[in-house]
Design a protein around this motif. Structure first.
Motif, PDB file in Angstrom:
ATOM      1  N   LYS A   1       0.791  -1.215   0.068  1.00 50.91           N
ATOM      2  CA  LYS A   1      -0.001  -0.163   0.037  1.00 50.91           C
ATOM      3  C   LYS A   1       0.721   1.260   0.069  1.00 50.91           C
ATOM      4  CE  LYS A   1      -4.115   0.033   2.031  1.00 50.91           C
ATOM      5  NZ  LYS A   1      -5.290   0.049   2.786  1.00 50.91           N
ATOM      6  N   ALA A   2       1.886   1.296   0.692  1.00 42.98           N
ATOM      7  CA  ALA A   2       2.705   2.421   0.892  1.00 42.98           C
ATOM      8  C   ALA A   2       3.393   2.610  -0.600  1.00 42.98           C
ATOM      9  CB  ALA A   2       4.012   2.262   1.828  1.00 42.98           C
ATOM     10  N   MET A   3       3.812   1.615  -1.206  1.00 39.35           N
ATOM     11  CA  MET A   3       4.743   1.971  -2.600  1.00 39.35           C
ATOM     12  C   MET A   3       3.414   2.149  -3.327  1.00 39.35           C
ATOM     13  SD  MET A   3       6.930   1.996  -4.650  1.00 39.35           S
ATOM     14  CE  MET A   3       8.155   1.734  -3.604  1.00 39.35           C
ATOM     15  N   THR A   4       2.325   1.512  -3.717  1.00 37.37           N
ATOM     16  CA  THR A   4       1.499   1.895  -4.759  1.00 37.37           C
ATOM     17  C   THR A   4       0.795   3.395  -4.240  1.00 37.37           C
ATOM     18  OG1 THR A   4      -0.358   0.821  -3.505  1.00 37.37           O
ATOM     19  CG2 THR A   4       0.921  -0.483  -5.207  1.00 37.37           C
ATOM     20  N   LYS A   5       0.818   3.758  -3.067  1.00 43.34           N
ATOM     21  CA  LYS A   5       0.429   5.050  -2.640  1.00 43.34           C
ATOM     22  C   LYS A   5       1.321   6.181  -3.212  1.00 43.34           C
ATOM     23  CE  LYS A   5      -2.090   8.093  -0.703  1.00 43.34           C
ATOM     24  NZ  LYS A   5      -3.029   8.839  -1.630  1.00 43.34           N
ATOM     25  N   ASP A   6       2.634   5.811  -2.928  1.00 44.73           N
ATOM     26  CA  ASP A   6       3.910   6.751  -3.681  1.00 44.73           C
ATOM     27  C   ASP A   6       3.628   7.006  -5.154  1.00 44.73           C
ATOM     28  OD1 ASP A   6       4.844   7.232  -1.060  1.00 44.73           O
ATOM     29  OD2 ASP A   6       6.223   5.929  -1.348  1.00 44.73           O
ATOM     30  N   LEU A   7       3.543   5.641  -5.605  1.00 45.49           N
ATOM     31  CA  LEU A   7       3.448   5.774  -7.111  1.00 45.49           C
ATOM     32  C   LEU A   7       1.826   6.535  -7.598  1.00 45.49           C
ATOM     33  CD1 LEU A   7       4.262   2.130  -8.131  1.00 45.49           C
ATOM     34  CD2 LEU A   7       5.386   4.061  -8.566  1.00 45.49           C
ATOM     35  N   GLN A   8       0.995   6.468  -6.775  1.00 41.25           N
ATOM     36  CA  GLN A   8      -0.372   7.045  -7.332  1.00 41.25           C
ATOM     37  C   GLN A   8      -0.104   8.659  -7.021  1.00 41.25           C
ATOM     38  OE1 GLN A   8      -3.501   6.250  -4.275  1.00 41.25           O
ATOM     39  NE2 GLN A   8      -5.077   6.739  -5.931  1.00 41.25           N
ATOM     40  N   ASP A   9       0.330   9.061  -6.129  1.00 36.31           N
ATOM     41  CA  ASP A   9       0.992  10.181  -5.702  1.00 36.31           C
ATOM     42  C   ASP A   9       1.785  10.946  -6.835  1.00 36.31           C
ATOM     43  OD1 ASP A   9      -0.661  10.390  -3.591  1.00 36.31           O
ATOM     44  OD2 ASP A   9       1.050  10.077  -2.255  1.00 36.31           O
ATOM     45  N   PHE A  10       2.527  10.164  -7.259  1.00 34.15           N
ATOM     46  CA  PHE A  10       3.607  10.806  -8.322  1.00 34.15           C
ATOM     47  C   PHE A  10       2.759  10.747  -9.833  1.00 34.15           C
ATOM     48  CE2 PHE A  10       6.465   9.697 -12.084  1.00 34.15           C
ATOM     49  CZ  PHE A  10       7.114  10.817 -11.724  1.00 34.15           C
ATOM     50  N   SER A  11       1.892   9.857  -9.967  1.00 32.51           N
ATOM     51  CA  SER A  11       1.227   9.815 -11.160  1.00 32.51           C
ATOM     52  C   SER A  11       0.145  10.776 -11.076  1.00 32.51           C
ATOM     53  CB  SER A  11       0.418   8.365 -11.247  1.00 32.51           C
ATOM     54  OG  SER A  11       1.318   7.226 -11.533  1.00 32.51           O
ATOM     55  N   TYR A  12      -0.442  11.114 -10.169  1.00 28.69           N
ATOM     56  CA  TYR A  12      -1.141  12.412 -10.025  1.00 28.69           C
ATOM     57  C   TYR A  12      -0.490  13.727 -10.287  1.00 28.69           C
ATOM     58  CZ  TYR A  12      -5.102   9.899  -7.591  1.00 28.69           C
ATOM     59  OH  TYR A  12      -6.146   8.862  -7.253  1.00 28.69           O
ATOM     60  N   LYS A  13       0.753  13.796  -9.926  1.00 28.61           N
ATOM     61  CA  LYS A  13       1.553  14.749 -10.197  1.00 28.61           C
ATOM     62  C   LYS A  13       1.977  14.924 -11.768  1.00 28.61           C
ATOM     63  CE  LYS A  13       3.227  15.611  -5.578  1.00 28.61           C
ATOM     64  NZ  LYS A  13       4.017  14.798  -4.629  1.00 28.61           N
ATOM     65  N   VAL A  14       2.487  13.756 -12.200  1.00 24.36           N
ATOM     66  CA  VAL A  14       2.467  13.987 -13.666  1.00 24.36           C
ATOM     67  C   VAL A  14       1.348  14.233 -14.471  1.00 24.36           C
ATOM     68  CG1 VAL A  14       3.268  12.279 -15.847  1.00 24.36           C
ATOM     69  CG2 VAL A  14       4.623  12.323 -13.553  1.00 24.36           C
ATOM     70  N   ASP A  15       0.349  13.698 -14.172  1.00 20.06           N
ATOM     71  CA  ASP A  15      -1.190  13.814 -14.882  1.00 20.06           C
ATOM     72  C   ASP A  15      -1.401  15.317 -14.797  1.00 20.06           C
ATOM     73  OD1 ASP A  15      -3.503  12.739 -16.128  1.00 20.06           O
ATOM     74  OD2 ASP A  15      -4.479  13.448 -14.285  1.00 20.06           O
ATOM     75  N   SER A  16      -1.419  15.885 -13.683  1.00 20.60           N
ATOM     76  CA  SER A  16      -1.519  17.332 -13.539  1.00 20.60           C
ATOM     77  C   SER A  16      -0.650  18.201 -14.501  1.00 20.60           C
ATOM     78  CB  SER A  16      -1.234  17.792 -11.946  1.00 20.60           C
ATOM     79  OG  SER A  16      -1.708  19.288 -11.855  1.00 20.60           O
TER      80      SER A  16
END
Length: 164
Positions: free
Chosen positions: A129-144
């Motif tokens: 969950k920690a790793m996928t949450k970090d990836l999710q946060d990064f993906s949100y930033k890239v998407d933005s």
């Protein structure tokens, strides 16, 4: 260097660059030819110039149309379809970014959102969950960033580059 050699070098280089965009070499080579052509080209002209099969050319022209970086145009008195690439490099970059966002970033964000619902309290689940949450946060930033880029104008982007 003669024009013919320069043209071939550009088409080959653009074809190689295309794989970095997530498109195949033939598709990028067809796009390169359309970019540098002064007139819209028929599929037959593309086939002849690039020494590609009809099926390969037709399939890749459809893909370029789907990407929104090539358009069909008509000529009065002609039954053939002709194709042209937008010559505006800024619009090309925005359209490629928009498509890559739709094809790559949005699907992974969806998966990352889904896997956050994993149940359990084991060490493995917590690390997952920690790793996928970090990836999710990064993906949100890239998407933005990609969203801002695709909706921006040249001046905003160039000002941003100058600040960097």
């Amino acid at each position: 260097m003669q024009y013919t050699e320069a043209k071939q070098n550009f088409i080959q280089a653009w074809g190689t660059l295309g794989s970095s965009w997530g498109i195949n070499k033939a598709m990028a080579q067809i796009h390169a030819l359309l970019l540098i052509s002064g007139e819209p080209l028929a599929a037959e002209e593309v086939m002849e110039e690039l020494k590609m099969s009809r099926g390969n050319v037709n399939m890749n022209l459809r893909a370029l149309l789907d990407w929104g970086i090539v358009e069909k145009v008509s000529r009065i008195g002609e039954r053939k379809e002709f194709f042209v690439a937008d010559k505006d490099v800024w619009e090309l970059a925005r359209q490629v970014s928009k498509e890559r966002r739709r094809r790559e970033i949005e699907p992974i964000i969806k998966v990352l959102e889904q896997v956050q619902g994993v149940e359990g309290t084991s060490k493995e689940v917590k690390e997952f969950k920690a790793m996928t949450k970090d990836l999710q946060d990064f993906s949100y930033k890239v998407d933005s960033v990609l969203e801002k880029f695709t909706k921006s104008d040249k001046n905003w982007f160039y000002k941003l580059l100058m600040k960097l």
